[in-house]
Write a protein that holds these residues in place. Sequence first.
Motif, short mmCIF file in Angstrom:
data_model
loop_
_atom_site.label_atom_id
_atom_site.label_comp_id
_atom_site.label_asym_id
_atom_site.label_seq_id
_atom_site.Cartn_x
_atom_site.Cartn_y
_atom_site.Cartn_z
N TRP A 131 0.94 -1.21 -0.02
CA TRP A 131 -0.19 -0.10 -0.17
C TRP A 131 1.02 1.25 0.00
O TRP A 131 2.09 1.25 0.59
CB TRP A 131 -0.94 0.02 1.36
CG TRP A 131 -1.86 -1.14 1.15
CD1 TRP A 131 -2.96 -1.26 0.47
CD2 TRP A 131 -1.75 -2.31 2.05
NE1 TRP A 131 -3.44 -2.44 0.79
CE2 TRP A 131 -2.63 -2.91 1.82
CE3 TRP A 131 -0.92 -2.75 2.98
CZ2 TRP A 131 -3.21 -4.28 2.17
CZ3 TRP A 131 -1.29 -3.80 3.55
CH2 TRP A 131 -2.40 -4.78 3.18
N GLU A 132 0.54 2.16 -0.82
CA GLU A 132 1.00 3.41 -0.75
C GLU A 132 0.89 4.30 0.63
O GLU A 132 -0.34 4.56 1.15
CB GLU A 132 0.45 4.38 -1.98
CG GLU A 132 1.01 4.00 -3.27
CD GLU A 132 0.71 4.84 -4.42
OE1 GLU A 132 0.30 6.14 -4.04
OE2 GLU A 132 0.77 4.35 -5.55
N SER A 157 -2.17 9.22 3.15
CA SER A 157 -2.43 8.01 3.94
C SER A 157 -2.82 8.09 5.28
O SER A 157 -2.30 8.95 5.83
CB SER A 157 -1.31 6.77 3.68
OG SER A 157 -1.58 5.72 4.64
N GLU A 174 -4.12 0.05 -3.75
CA GLU A 174 -2.72 0.34 -3.22
C GLU A 174 -3.12 1.41 -2.08
O GLU A 174 -2.10 1.88 -1.57
CB GLU A 174 -1.73 0.89 -4.18
CG GLU A 174 -1.30 -0.02 -5.21
CD GLU A 174 -0.63 0.39 -6.13
OE1 GLU A 174 -0.30 1.81 -6.18
OE2 GLU A 174 0.03 -0.18 -7.16
N HIS A 175 -4.40 1.88 -1.81
CA HIS A 175 -4.55 3.03 -0.94
C HIS A 175 -5.53 2.61 0.15
O HIS A 175 -6.53 1.92 0.14
CB HIS A 175 -5.43 4.13 -1.85
CG HIS A 175 -4.66 4.50 -2.85
ND1 HIS A 175 -3.46 5.65 -2.71
CD2 HIS A 175 -4.97 4.43 -4.04
CE1 HIS A 175 -3.09 6.00 -3.97
NE2 HIS A 175 -3.91 5.18 -4.93
N LYS A 192 -7.87 3.14 3.13
CA LYS A 192 -8.86 3.75 3.47
C LYS A 192 -9.23 4.22 4.95
O LYS A 192 -9.17 3.20 5.75
CB LYS A 192 -10.04 3.57 2.46
CG LYS A 192 -11.38 4.37 2.66
CD LYS A 192 -12.52 3.62 2.01
CE LYS A 192 -13.64 4.52 2.08
NZ LYS A 192 -13.68 5.85 1.55
#
Length: 245
Positions: free
Chosen positions: A65-66, A71, A110-111, A113
């Motif tokens: 994940w980025e 983030s 990749e994000h 939440k």
Amino acid sequence: MYIVSRPKPLSEGQHQVLTKEDASIYPPGYQRFLQRFGEGTYRGWINVQLPDSEVLRPFAGYGLWECDAESPITERQIGECIAIGTTVDGDYLAVHPQTAGLLWLPRHSEHIKAISLQAWEQKDDGGYALVMDEIYRQVYGSSPKEVVYYEPWTGTRSHLFLRLEPGQGQLSLPELAGACQVDFPPDLFIENPYTCFLFYRQLGGYVRLNYAYQQEVAIFYEQDAGQAFAVLEQWLLSKGCKTIS
């Protein structure tokens, strides 16, 4: 909420671990839900599990994940997260001791939440099912439409897979589902373009007809529901189904 089979209470050790946890870091009603129903699967979508502080620890160095400025957590904090649920697609629902709200770590994105439950902060009334519906809405952008049901992990569940043999004059899978409802009226019925579930309390489970694959039928039942299972199995065999070994 329809309960598919008898809930499996937490063991004494699991109960003690859960009650020692800081309730403030978990979503409203989460702990009471587990204490009442035990671990299991909600609406066939998300698994409700005891807190697990180990499962996400290895992911901190994978770069899955980025973790940029937008983030909600850093890459290091991924390893500090406590998982409280997983979906059938491999997503994680988690909390972090120093981060407010819930975290959604998706399998196919990749994000990470952040899920806000500010409206629920004063509603700790045991309604964790409603909280999960809100999580679904925030993740997928729509509300779940099917009937609310919960499938406890009893550890005593059995299953049988069958195949509806194609042939001239043979029922289609939707027709088979309709005939089954007539001969064995279910306690709960769920149908969509991909699948059909017929729930039976006598089974402690359900008959699942897989419309997507057009031929697959499965019976999920508790081990002590042998008589009810045998009746349904024989009926399905009489309609052209064959057992898959």
